[in-house]
Design a protein around this motif. Structure first.
Motif, PDB file in Angstrom:
ATOM      1  N   ALA A 180      18.029  40.099 -67.503  1.00  0.00           N
ATOM      2  CA  ALA A 180      17.606  40.447 -68.455  1.00  0.00           C
ATOM      3  C   ALA A 180      18.988  41.191 -68.873  1.00  0.00           C
ATOM      4  N   ARG A 181      19.840  42.293 -67.557  1.00  0.00           N
ATOM      5  CA  ARG A 181      20.458  42.710 -67.967  1.00  0.00           C
ATOM      6  C   ARG A 181      21.888  41.721 -68.364  1.00  0.00           C
ATOM      7  N   ASP A 182      21.889  40.703 -67.541  1.00  0.00           N
ATOM      8  CA  ASP A 182      22.594  39.554 -67.414  1.00  0.00           C
ATOM      9  C   ASP A 182      22.900  39.322 -69.158  1.00  0.00           C
ATOM     10  N   GLU A 184      21.482  40.661 -71.610  1.00  0.00           N
ATOM     11  CA  GLU A 184      21.837  41.573 -72.896  1.00  0.00           C
ATOM     12  C   GLU A 184      23.102  42.113 -72.561  1.00  0.00           C
ATOM     13  N   ARG A 185      23.774  42.236 -71.599  1.00  0.00           N
ATOM     14  CA  ARG A 185      25.631  41.684 -71.123  1.00  0.00           C
ATOM     15  C   ARG A 185      25.961  40.809 -72.149  1.00  0.00           C
ATOM     16  N   VAL A 187      24.424  39.303 -74.680  1.00  0.00           N
ATOM     17  CA  VAL A 187      24.646  39.861 -76.209  1.00  0.00           C
ATOM     18  C   VAL A 187      25.553  40.936 -76.446  1.00  0.00           C
ATOM     19  N   GLN A 188      25.731  41.997 -75.454  1.00  0.00           N
ATOM     20  CA  GLN A 188      27.185  42.917 -76.215  1.00  0.00           C
ATOM     21  C   GLN A 188      27.872  42.007 -77.124  1.00  0.00           C
ATOM     22  N   ARG A 191      28.605  40.374 -79.896  1.00  0.00           N
ATOM     23  CA  ARG A 191      28.726  41.305 -81.034  1.00  0.00           C
ATOM     24  C   ARG A 191      30.049  42.092 -80.822  1.00  0.00           C
TER      25      ARG A 191
END
Length: 394
Positions: A180-182, A184-185, A187-188, A191
């Motif tokens: 999940a953290r990966d 999120e990274r 996705v960031q 962005r």
């Protein structure tokens, strides 16, 4: 240490209360059957003896909460049973469930100690009764030791498997959190890439539009032809920007970067140069890139660097001439944007963030494994130099 209650209900494990009930019933039934058989014909298989069988089973129900106490009471119960002269039931059989539960709940030393005491007392009693040593060693002692060892080994095995399942569950949970953290990274990072591309492309278009808008405003009523040309340039810049945005979205959706290379790539540099020329800056373009072409992401980065550099030349440098040179040297793509402005545009304050000025270009180049330098050079104005790998590393 994790116990039986640590196993999640969703793991498919048997309800501990049901397991305890079945173990208690099995223990009581096994002892009761041996008592009823009265293999030595003592005739003492009375109600009292069967109550001991029930007691041995009842103790198992508390074995999960107090395994050491249950083990001690079971051993004492075995001694009391024989002290009262009831039919022989073996020294280890009544304690099998208690030994198993003690080993299963982590009281391994207690289980080994209790088993040793039972076997030793049984051996001493048999010798005291005059049983031959050969029979004792070959059958009686071997049987008791095997039964005690099997009960303890089973408890240890069940505990080890439960701990392994618990560890696997924790590992899966940690893996899920890390994934999940990966995500999120990623996705960031996406962005940030989108912000960089939008800043570079929209900033360039807005600079061209603003410049021609000022020209049109000053020419209205004085030079209608110049005003018309300026308005046409605004329309052309707007249309080009819309195409650019569509190409950027497609490029970001394609990890290989092979979508519409001509729009956001080396082949699209001519349009950037033409727009700068329309804005009043004479730009020379020298491209020396033969097949095989660099990776799409590399071409897109080169395009953005030239775009940002020309935007800043138009807006800040006061230059009348600029030169853009792009070429492949070995496994590197070299890019130079130089102007003859009287002051370097890097001196202008720029926001500190992804996609802004030199900071954004440096971040873009660093992510791809390249190098970027920028500054004034003797005999020239401000110069931006970038080196990028022709191929992305796998």
């Amino acid at each position: 240490m994790p116990g039986p209650r640590d196993v999640p209900a969703s793991s498919g494990a048997v309800d501990p209360r049901l397991a305890d009930g079945l173990l208690a019933a099995t223990q009581a039934l096994a002892v009761a059957l041996v008592i009823a058989a009265d293999l030595e014909g003592t005739g003492r298989a009375t109600l009292g003896a069967h109550l001991f069988a029930v007691g041995f089973g009842a103790l198992v129900l508390a074995g999960r909460r107090a395994p050491r106490l249950v083990l001690v009471l079971t051993v004492l119960g075995v001694f009391a049973y024989y002290a009262l002269g009831f039919p022989p039931i073996g020294i280890a059989l009544p304690a099998v469930a208690a030994l198993y539960r003690a080993a299963d709940t982590g009281a391994l030393r207690w289980a080994v100690g209790a088993g040793t005491v039972l076997v030793a007392v049984a051996a001493w009693a048999r010798l005291d009764d005059g049983l031959p040593t050969a029979y004792l060693v070959s059958y009686e002692l071997l049987t008791n030791v095997a039964l005690v060892a099997a009960a303890i080994a089973l408890g240890v095995s069940v505990r080890a498997r439960r701990q392994m399942r618990s560890s696997e569950g924790r590992l899966r949970a940690l893996t899920a959190v890390e994934q999940a953290r990966d995500a999120e990274r990623r996705v960031q990072a996406e962005r940030v890439r989108i912000a960089q591309d939008l800043h570079d492309s929209v900033g360039h278009a807005m600079s061209v539009i603003a410049l021609h808008g000022n020209v049109a405003a000053e020419a209205i009523g004085r030079d209608d032809e110049a005003a018309r040309r300026a308005v046409e340039q605004i329309g052309a810049a707007t249309s080009a920007q819309l195409r650019e945005l569509r190409a950027t979205v497609k490029l970001l959706r394609s990890p290989t970067g092979d979508v519409e290379r001509g729009a956001v790539g080396i082949a699209g540099l001519g349009r950037l140069v033409d727009a700068a020329r329309e804005a009043g800056v004479a730009v020379d373009l020298d491209v020396d890139v033969a097949d095989p072409r660099p990776d799409g992401a590399i071409e897109a980065a080169a395009y953005r660097i030239v775009q940002e550099s020309l935007t800043n030349v138009i807006r800040h440098s006061g230059a009348t001439h600029a030169a853009v040179t792009v070429g492949v040297r070995g496994d590197r793509l070299e890019l130079v944007v130089a102007d003859d402005g009287p002051s370097g545009w890097s001196a202008r304050p720029s926001p500190r963030g992804g996609g802004h000025g030199l900071v954004g270009m440096a971040e873009r180049v660093a992510v791809l494994g390249g190098r970027l330098s920028a500054g004034r050079e003797e005999g020239a104005g401000f110069v931006v130099r970038a080196e990028l790998p022709v191929r992305l590393r796998p």
